[in-house]
Write a protein that holds these residues in place. Structure first.
Motif, PDB file in Angstrom:
ATOM      1  N   THR A  42      38.106 -24.039 -25.192  1.00 22.78           N
ATOM      2  CA  THR A  42      38.500 -25.191 -24.596  1.00 22.78           C
ATOM      3  C   THR A  42      38.026 -25.171 -22.914  1.00 22.78           C
TER       4      THR A  42
ATOM      5  N   GLN B  18      45.802 -22.399 -20.908  1.00 20.54           N
ATOM      6  CA  GLN B  18      44.629 -23.420 -21.627  1.00 20.54           C
ATOM      7  C   GLN B  18      44.457 -22.800 -23.128  1.00 20.54           C
TER       8      GLN B  18
ATOM      9  N   LYS C  19      46.689 -32.965 -29.136  1.00 16.73           N
ATOM     10  CA  LYS C  19      46.070 -31.724 -28.568  1.00 16.73           C
ATOM     11  C   LYS C  19      45.715 -30.948 -29.731  1.00 16.73           C
ATOM     12  N   SER C  20      44.705 -31.278 -30.676  1.00 19.69           N
ATOM     13  CA  SER C  20      44.466 -30.670 -31.786  1.00 19.69           C
ATOM     14  C   SER C  20      43.045 -30.771 -32.049  1.00 19.69           C
TER      15      SER C  20
ATOM     16  N   THR D 195      43.289 -35.914 -29.237  1.00 18.76           N
ATOM     17  CA  THR D 195      43.676 -35.482 -28.117  1.00 18.76           C
ATOM     18  C   THR D 195      45.096 -35.847 -27.781  1.00 18.76           C
TER      19      THR D 195
ATOM     20  N   HIS E 215      39.106 -26.747 -19.441  1.00 21.70           N
ATOM     21  CA  HIS E 215      39.906 -27.854 -18.746  1.00 21.70           C
ATOM     22  C   HIS E 215      39.211 -28.614 -17.844  1.00 21.70           C
TER      23      HIS E 215
ATOM     24  N   SER F 260      35.713 -34.892 -25.161  1.00 15.42           N
ATOM     25  CA  SER F 260      37.268 -35.593 -25.117  1.00 15.42           C
ATOM     26  C   SER F 260      37.222 -36.832 -25.635  1.00 15.42           C
TER      27      SER F 260
ATOM     28  N   SER G  55      45.075 -25.785 -31.722  1.00 14.70           N
ATOM     29  CA  SER G  55      45.916 -26.523 -31.014  1.00 14.70           C
ATOM     30  C   SER G  55      45.704 -26.112 -29.662  1.00 14.70           C
ATOM     31  N   TYR G  56      45.787 -26.999 -28.628  1.00 17.30           N
ATOM     32  CA  TYR G  56      45.609 -26.410 -27.078  1.00 17.30           C
ATOM     33  C   TYR G  56      46.915 -26.970 -26.366  1.00 17.30           C
ATOM     34  N   LYS G  57      47.178 -26.629 -25.076  1.00 21.22           N
ATOM     35  CA  LYS G  57      48.240 -27.071 -24.571  1.00 21.22           C
ATOM     36  C   LYS G  57      48.066 -28.207 -23.223  1.00 21.22           C
ATOM     37  N   THR G  58      46.819 -28.216 -22.561  1.00 14.93           N
ATOM     38  CA  THR G  58      46.677 -29.152 -21.624  1.00 14.93           C
ATOM     39  C   THR G  58      45.385 -29.873 -21.867  1.00 14.93           C
ATOM     40  N   SER G  59      45.049 -30.895 -20.936  1.00 18.07           N
ATOM     41  CA  SER G  59      43.852 -31.753 -21.456  1.00 18.07           C
ATOM     42  C   SER G  59      42.893 -30.946 -21.189  1.00 18.07           C
TER      43      SER G  59
END
Lengths: 114, 112
Positions: free
Chosen positions: B91, B2, B70-71, B67, B93, B51, B24-28
């Motif tokens: 972040t 995450q 994802k940045s 979103t 999750h 979000s 930047s991130y990888k999941t919601s």
């Protein structure tokens, strides 16, 4: 107290010894977090507590690491049989409710394992 | 993972210039937060964006969130030497909303 208090601020220990780090959160904050920050690196999540719920221990790197918190008060992070790679700043933070908003950080406990 | 990733790793500018840092991130996510850390000190919260928000302002700070990409970006306008610090995004999750994970940070140096 007015802020998150951590002790000791600095700890030098020999490899193989156990250490205890203490965190006093802001009064009324139900969530408490521990992070590890190696020199020049980001924060590595270790564990968080939310009220009397079971803590999220998913970040603890090995079974040498453990943490306790009684109710919504003081927490201790214990590292057994310390190794040189445990050298880092250990940061504690609290918030009024996990996931609800900002974290308030202490100044950290700098651990050096010789 | 995450964990967010900040870009650039280091940024050097002159006083008065604007500084832009990206995350930047990888999941919601549930929300994204920005923190500042002066050398050897604890972190201080700067701003939180949820979000369902796209932009947020606080004084000289402007944060955007995309979103779909994802940045997020943090803009500091009219920078001052006192803005010199490391800046981290964090972040949460939705499935583990209490677990706030941090990126590696951007080291900002503002020259007087």
């Amino acid at each position: 107290g007015a802020g998150v208090s951590q002790s000791p601020s600095n700890k030098v220990t020999e490899k193989g010894k156990d250490v205890e780090l203490r965190c006093d959160p802001i009064s009324g904050h139900t969530a408490l977090y521990w992070y590890r920050q190696r020199l020049g690196q980001g924060l590595e999540f270790l564990i968080y507590f939310q009220g009397n719920s079971a803590p999220d221990k998913s970040g603890l790197p090995s079974d040498r690491f453990s943490a306790e918190r009684t109710g919504e008060s003081v927490s201790t992070l214990t590292i057994q049989r310390t190794q040189q790679e445990d050298s880092a700043v250990y940061l504690c933070a609290s918030s009024w409710l996990a996931g609800a908003g900002e974290l308030f950080f202490g100044e950290g406990s700098r651990l050096t394992v010789l | 993972s995450q964990q967010g990733e900040e870009d650039p790793q280091a940024l050097s500018i002159q006083e008065g210039e604007n500084a832009t840092m990206n995350c930047s991130y990888k999941t919601s996510i549930n929300n994204l937060q920005w923190y500042r850390q002066n050398s050897g000190r604890g972190l201080v919260h700067l701003i939180l964006i949820r979000s369902n928000e796209r932009e947020k302002h606080s004084g000289r700070l402007r944060v955007t969130l995309d979103t779909s990409k994802k940045s997020s970006s943090l803009l500091i306008t009219a920078s001052r030497a006192a803005d010199t610090a490391s800046y981290f995004c964090a972040t949460a999750h939705p499935a583990s909303y209490g677990k706030l994970t941090f990126g590696q940070g951007t080291i900002l140096t503002v020259h007087p």
